[in-house]
Write a protein that holds these residues in place. Sequence first.
Motif: not given
Length: 300
Positions: A276-293
């Motif tokens: 799918i054009v344009g979706r090759g670089n979607i990033e998926l990350k966990t929260a840096t601040l964890g449960n403190d966010a």
Amino acid sequence: MKIGIDLGGSHIAIGVVDKNGEIIEKSEKRLTTFEKKNIKQSIEECIIKYVSFFAEKYNITQIGMAIPGWAENGVILSSGNLEIKNYAIVEQLQKQIKLPITIRNDAKCAALAENIYGCLKGYTRSLFLTLGTGIGGAAFINNELLKGDRRPGYEFGHIVIDKNGIPCICGRKGCFERYASMKAFKDNLRNALHLSENTKGKELLEILQKNTVKKKEYKVIEQIISDYIENLSIGIINLINIFEPEIIGIGGSFVYFEEIFLPRLKEKIKQANKGIVGRGNIELKTATLGNDAGIIGAVL
């Protein structure tokens, strides 16, 4: 200094936050079954206790509260996870706490914190999901938090992924959070291993990490994890189709299970978006601040 309160469906976390978004000191309380039956009293007693404690140590100027639901003018209008409606919590608290108190949806609080200090920083088009007792969400377009005119909106947990599925607290069937919240995963795991409902997430994680289960149980666990990732990916792919984000951040207690879930989830998302054009670089990350966010975002 400000006090941030993250009011969850099964716990309360309260922290002192400085001007740089750093938590100086924090306390947490898990709500017992009995306390949940007397939820308003339990919430008020816990908040008053810890706010009083922190106020003696720090110069507190404001209190912000993150709640799982919809609030307006100091009133929790509706919170399915807390089973509360039309609860004038600020009025009740200010009988003993003489400080300004603001309330905002918990997912929006966490998302704001991650957007300023955490995993979403530097992106202009992003999504944030909190996976805990339910699933909360927020979206940023051009680095601005999208808001509804009246309700908080963007209730990602209540998109339907199975029209004939499990009944949800919202009154519908097959909602995303009934299959992909961390509560759903933990409940399924406890049931499969015949564990007490009081078995904590930390204990469940240790079981998965140590791989101390029998071969038969291992197969069952693998199936539960596989089903969970499948359901989670269905909901996330639906959201990608709508928002076309650069990045998706995931918070809540999901972050503690990152090593187990995230690689599998990334692969699922990658395969779904393949070609799918344009979706090759979607990033998926966990929260840096964890449960403190939620605590940090409550005071922003």
